[in-house]
Design a protein around this motif. Structure first.
Motif, PDB file in Angstrom:
ATOM      1  N   THR A  39       0.837  -1.201   0.000  1.00  0.00           N
ATOM      2  CA  THR A  39       0.000   0.000   0.000  1.00  0.00           C
ATOM      3  C   THR A  39       0.873   1.253   0.000  1.00  0.00           C
ATOM      4  O   THR A  39       0.357   2.366   0.028  1.00  0.00           O
ATOM      5  CB  THR A  39      -0.946   0.033   1.213  1.00  0.00           C
ATOM      6  N   ASN A  57      -2.543   1.864   7.706  1.00  0.00           N
ATOM      7  CA  ASN A  57      -2.604   0.918   6.589  1.00  0.00           C
ATOM      8  C   ASN A  57      -1.895   1.439   5.342  1.00  0.00           C
ATOM      9  O   ASN A  57      -1.994   0.835   4.274  1.00  0.00           O
ATOM     10  CB  ASN A  57      -4.060   0.605   6.233  1.00  0.00           C
ATOM     11  N   ASN A  60       1.655  -0.996   4.305  1.00  0.00           N
ATOM     12  CA  ASN A  60       1.569  -2.451   4.436  1.00  0.00           C
ATOM     13  C   ASN A  60       2.189  -3.120   3.209  1.00  0.00           C
ATOM     14  O   ASN A  60       1.883  -2.751   2.076  1.00  0.00           O
ATOM     15  CB  ASN A  60       0.111  -2.896   4.566  1.00  0.00           C
ATOM     16  N   THR A 281      -5.435  -8.573  -0.418  1.00  0.00           N
ATOM     17  CA  THR A 281      -4.689  -7.386  -0.021  1.00  0.00           C
ATOM     18  C   THR A 281      -3.346  -7.765   0.600  1.00  0.00           C
ATOM     19  O   THR A 281      -3.094  -8.936   0.923  1.00  0.00           O
ATOM     20  CB  THR A 281      -5.483  -6.543   0.980  1.00  0.00           C
ATOM     21  N   GLU A 283      -2.427  -7.360   3.469  1.00  0.00           N
ATOM     22  CA  GLU A 283      -2.627  -7.905   4.811  1.00  0.00           C
ATOM     23  C   GLU A 283      -3.239  -9.310   4.792  1.00  0.00           C
ATOM     24  O   GLU A 283      -3.430  -9.910   5.841  1.00  0.00           O
ATOM     25  CB  GLU A 283      -3.546  -6.992   5.633  1.00  0.00           C
ATOM     26  N   ASN A 285      -6.294  -9.987   3.407  1.00  0.00           N
ATOM     27  CA  ASN A 285      -7.755  -9.963   3.302  1.00  0.00           C
ATOM     28  C   ASN A 285      -8.186 -10.417   1.906  1.00  0.00           C
ATOM     29  O   ASN A 285      -7.632  -9.955   0.903  1.00  0.00           O
ATOM     30  CB  ASN A 285      -8.288  -8.551   3.569  1.00  0.00           C
ATOM     31  N   ASN A 287     -10.689 -10.105  -0.768  1.00  0.00           N
ATOM     32  CA  ASN A 287     -11.754  -9.220  -1.233  1.00  0.00           C
ATOM     33  C   ASN A 287     -12.379  -9.796  -2.499  1.00  0.00           C
ATOM     34  O   ASN A 287     -11.711 -10.498  -3.263  1.00  0.00           O
ATOM     35  CB  ASN A 287     -11.199  -7.823  -1.501  1.00  0.00           C
ATOM     36  N   GLN A 294     -10.490  -1.992  -0.276  1.00  0.00           N
ATOM     37  CA  GLN A 294     -10.285  -1.538   1.095  1.00  0.00           C
ATOM     38  C   GLN A 294     -10.225  -2.746   2.033  1.00  0.00           C
ATOM     39  O   GLN A 294     -10.877  -3.781   1.785  1.00  0.00           O
ATOM     40  CB  GLN A 294     -11.438  -0.620   1.519  1.00  0.00           C
ATOM     41  N   PRO A 295      -9.451  -2.663   3.119  1.00  0.00           N
ATOM     42  CA  PRO A 295      -9.323  -3.814   4.031  1.00  0.00           C
ATOM     43  C   PRO A 295     -10.667  -4.351   4.533  1.00  0.00           C
ATOM     44  O   PRO A 295     -10.857  -5.566   4.634  1.00  0.00           O
ATOM     45  CB  PRO A 295      -8.484  -3.249   5.176  1.00  0.00           C
ATOM     46  N   HIS A 296     -11.613  -3.444   4.820  1.00  0.00           N
ATOM     47  CA  HIS A 296     -12.897  -3.891   5.376  1.00  0.00           C
ATOM     48  C   HIS A 296     -13.837  -4.461   4.307  1.00  0.00           C
ATOM     49  O   HIS A 296     -14.935  -4.918   4.628  1.00  0.00           O
ATOM     50  CB  HIS A 296     -13.595  -2.741   6.127  1.00  0.00           C
ATOM     51  N   ASN A 301      -9.863 -13.789   5.689  1.00  0.00           N
ATOM     52  CA  ASN A 301      -8.428 -13.545   5.591  1.00  0.00           C
ATOM     53  C   ASN A 301      -7.697 -14.862   5.326  1.00  0.00           C
ATOM     54  O   ASN A 301      -7.917 -15.850   6.043  1.00  0.00           O
ATOM     55  CB  ASN A 301      -7.896 -12.895   6.870  1.00  0.00           C
TER      56      ASN A 301
END
Length: 338
Positions: A39, A57, A60, A281, A283, A285, A287, A294-296, A301
């Motif tokens: 990121t 974030n 990362n 991502t 991290e 995640n 998606n 976006q992470p959320h 995961n």
């Protein structure tokens, strides 16, 4: 000529394969994914949702541990596109990541802002490990380029010079990497598309890929509404953009350059992502697609959850059902990409 033909065929085969889909609630594990290398970024592009990330974030990096986990979890991978909210080559472990992919005979497709292409080490990484690289150029006017993709002291001149060196080295036999220009178009820059086409001819790129500005955010996300307003402004120009692109497609085809683009429209029910692929991502995640970064936006995961169980679990089956029903009220995909 033969090498150029091989590149064009390779690009078409990969592209067509990516968009094949067979709707079902339960599907095989992906053989193609998108993976966010970092990121970190040296640009502040107005069309990117990186500005919506929390401060913790913004730096990362995809770790070797996560890369190993991805490769072990998805044994049938044939291609990975390295793309996300950062600049690929700012990941300090990028060469080791590329080596891991090559050891598995996985084709790597990279999108880069081109800011580091004057560095011989970066060009060597592309020649040695990358199958396809797309360089982001949204305008051939230096001032407009810097406004759309601010990168400090690095501007259009440096990006073009680095791209030219990369292509020259490739043509001299250093590699046979596919090299193209990626251009994001909106109401602000669409009139420059013929000049972008001329740049592709001048550089002798393999392709021009044009992406319409999209809303990478979901309703409720910070900046969603502001982004939506900007996209609606661009939608007023779709017919003009389409006309220009059709002309460029014919013009560049005469020079052996592929041109790809998609007209923006709701994708719910006409999207391959829920059945074919994921965007992972830095991290870890998982998606649902390339516009939900976006992470959320993640459904689970890969580092902490069972991928195969979740890939065909309740949340993913619900998302696939929403696509089958063309449910425009689905919170994840219903409004995409507008």
């Amino acid at each position: 000529m033969i090498r150029s033909f091989q590149r064009k065929i390779g690009k078409l085969v990969m592209f067509i394969g990516m968009y094949h889909r067979k709707p079902a609630l339960r599907v095989p594990l992906p053989d193609y994914i998108e993976l966010e290398p970092t990121t970190r970024c040296n640009a502040t592009c107005g069309t990117c949702s990186r500005s919506s990330l929390a401060d913790d974030n913004l730096k990362n990096d995809l770790s070797l541990e996560t890369m190993h986990k991805v490769l072990d979890t998805l044994p049938d991978l044939t291609a990975i596109r390295l793309i996300g909210l950062g600049e690929t080559f700012l990941n300090p472990h990028i060469e080791d990541i590329l080596k891991l992919a090559r050891a598995k005979s996985i084709k790597i497709w990279i999108i880069t802002n081109g800011s580091l292409l004057l560095d011989q080490r970066i060009r060597n990484l592309i020649h040695d490990y990358v199958y396809d690289v797309g360089i982001s150029i949204d305008s051939t006017d230096p001032d407009e380029f810097s406004r759309l993709r601010p990168m400090g002291k690095i501007g259009l001149t440096e990006v073009i010079a680095g791209t030219r060196l990369l292509i020259q080295e490739r043509n001299q036999g250093r590699s046979n990497v596919i090299i193209g220009i990626n251009s994001t178009v909106s109401h602000e820059n669409y009139q420059n598309l013929p000049e972008i086409g001329s740049l592709c001819i001048d550089l002798s790129t393999d392709y021009l890929a044009v992406s319409f500005v999209e809303n990478w955010l979901m309703k409720g996300d910070t900046d969603y509404q502001a982004t939506s307003i900007r996209i609606n402004q661009s939608l007023q120009c779709v017919s003009k953009i389409h006309t220009i692109l059709k002309k460029q497609q014919f013009r560049l085809a005469l020079r052996g350059i592929l041109v790809g683009y998609k007209i923006p429209k709701r994708r719910i029910g006409n999207c391959q992502w829920p059945y074919r692929s994921v965007h992972i991502t830095a991290e870890g995640n998982v998606n649902p697609c390339c516009t939900r970064t976006q992470p959320h936006h993640g459904l689970f995961n890969i580092l902490t959850d069972d991928f195969e169980k979740n890939w065909n679990g309740p949340a993913y089956q619900e998302l696939r059902l929403a696509h089958m029903r063309k449910d425009t009220l689905n919170p994840i995909c219903g409004s995409c990409p507008l």
